[in-house]
Design an enzyme around this catalytic site. Structure first.
Site, PDB file in Angstrom:
ATOM      1  CG  ASP A  62      -1.807   1.183   1.333  1.00 34.21           C
ATOM      2  OD1 ASP A  62      -1.707   2.075   0.461  1.00 34.21           O
ATOM      3  OD2 ASP A  62      -2.633   1.236   2.270  1.00 34.21           O
ATOM      4  CB  VAL A  63       2.020   3.610  -2.666  1.00 34.79           C
ATOM      5  CG1 VAL A  63       2.473   2.487  -3.595  1.00 34.79           C
ATOM      6  CG2 VAL A  63       0.758   4.280  -3.164  1.00 34.79           C
ATOM      7  CG  ASN A  89       0.411   2.003 -12.894  1.00 28.97           C
ATOM      8  OD1 ASN A  89       0.022   2.722 -13.804  1.00 28.97           O
ATOM      9  ND2 ASN A  89      -0.384   1.136 -12.290  1.00 28.97           N
ATOM     10  CE1 TYR A 159      -4.203  11.803 -11.517  1.00 27.77           C
ATOM     11  CE2 TYR A 159      -4.090  13.314 -13.386  1.00 27.77           C
ATOM     12  CZ  TYR A 159      -3.899  12.049 -12.849  1.00 27.77           C
ATOM     13  OH  TYR A 159      -3.394  11.038 -13.631  1.00 27.77           O
TER      14      TYR A 159
END
Length: 235
Positions: A62-63, A89, A159
């Protein structure tokens, strides 16, 4: 380098572009580690590729969780003892089209946690494996939304900022690394995936191909660049 197969790791590898990247790296002869935070989906995706006789294994990561990243790095070191290619990614796109200063702060924080700090911590944890053999290729999956010119237009602020920061990280790390270790950012374009939606013009397979050449560049290849379809684009 030893004659063993090269090892590649892809974060967010259980679906969309990530899954295609895992598949194509395995087809190119890499031992590929499919990393995903969802163990069930991750195992299932890896098993599908293993059933096609591809050299793929699963690691839970889990990043958004530094401890999870550290554990994954320890596991990869134990199991493979090396890492040649790292593809960052995993990412989230949580924005509604609202103004940055008006949005729920949680959206900006969550987006930065995954798309920026997540990548930072993954690189930090895995780069020692590359430094150990003096070789590595790191690919950060970014977006044209991270380009400086996009900051002149409102909307998608969380984003955009996360990818803008990711692009900056790419250049900074490129300036710091030694040996034949290269890091580049790539814009896959608008891809038909869970994130891009169904009307997007680019398939995950096409996106994977536009990214993967950076995994096998030679020592004279680019470092600290931003690419789309194999061409360098403006920051």
């Amino acid at each position: 380098m030893s004659h063993d197969k090269q090892v590649a790791l892809v974060t967010g590898g259980n679906r969309g572009i990530g899954y295609e990247l895992v598949k194509h790296l395995a087809l190119k002869g890499f031992k590929v580690i499919l990393a995903s935070r969802d163990p069930e989906m991750g195992h299932e995706a890896a098993q599908k590729l293993i059933d096609s006789n591809l050299d793929v294994s699963f690691v839970e990561m889990d990043v958004d969780n530094q401890e999870s990243i550290n554990q994954a790095a320890i596991t990869v070191n134990k199991r493979f003892g090396r890492l040649d290619v790292l593809v960052n990614n995993a990412g989230v796109y949580l924005d509604k089209n609202e103004k940055l200063l008006a949005m729920d702060l949680g959206i900006l924080e969550k987006t930065m946690a995954t798309n920026f700090f997540g990548v930072y911590h993954v690189i930090r944890s895995f780069i020692p494996l590359m430094e150990k053999q003096g070789y590595g290729r790191i690919i950060n999956v970014s977006s044209e939304y991270g380009a400086m010119s996009e900051m002149s237009y409102p909307g998608v602020g969380a984003y955009k900022l996360s990818k803008f920061a990711l692009n900056g990280l790419t250049r900074l790390v490129a300036s710091e690394i030694n040996g034949d270790i290269k890091i580049n950012a790539v814009d896959p374009g608008w891809v038909s995936s869970d994130m891009g939606g169904q009307s997007a013009p680019i398939t995950p397979k096409q996106a994977a191909e536009s990214i993967l050449w950076l995994a096998t560049i030679g020592p004279e290849g680019p470092n600290g660049g931003f690419f789309r379809d194999g061409d360098q684009i403006d920051w």
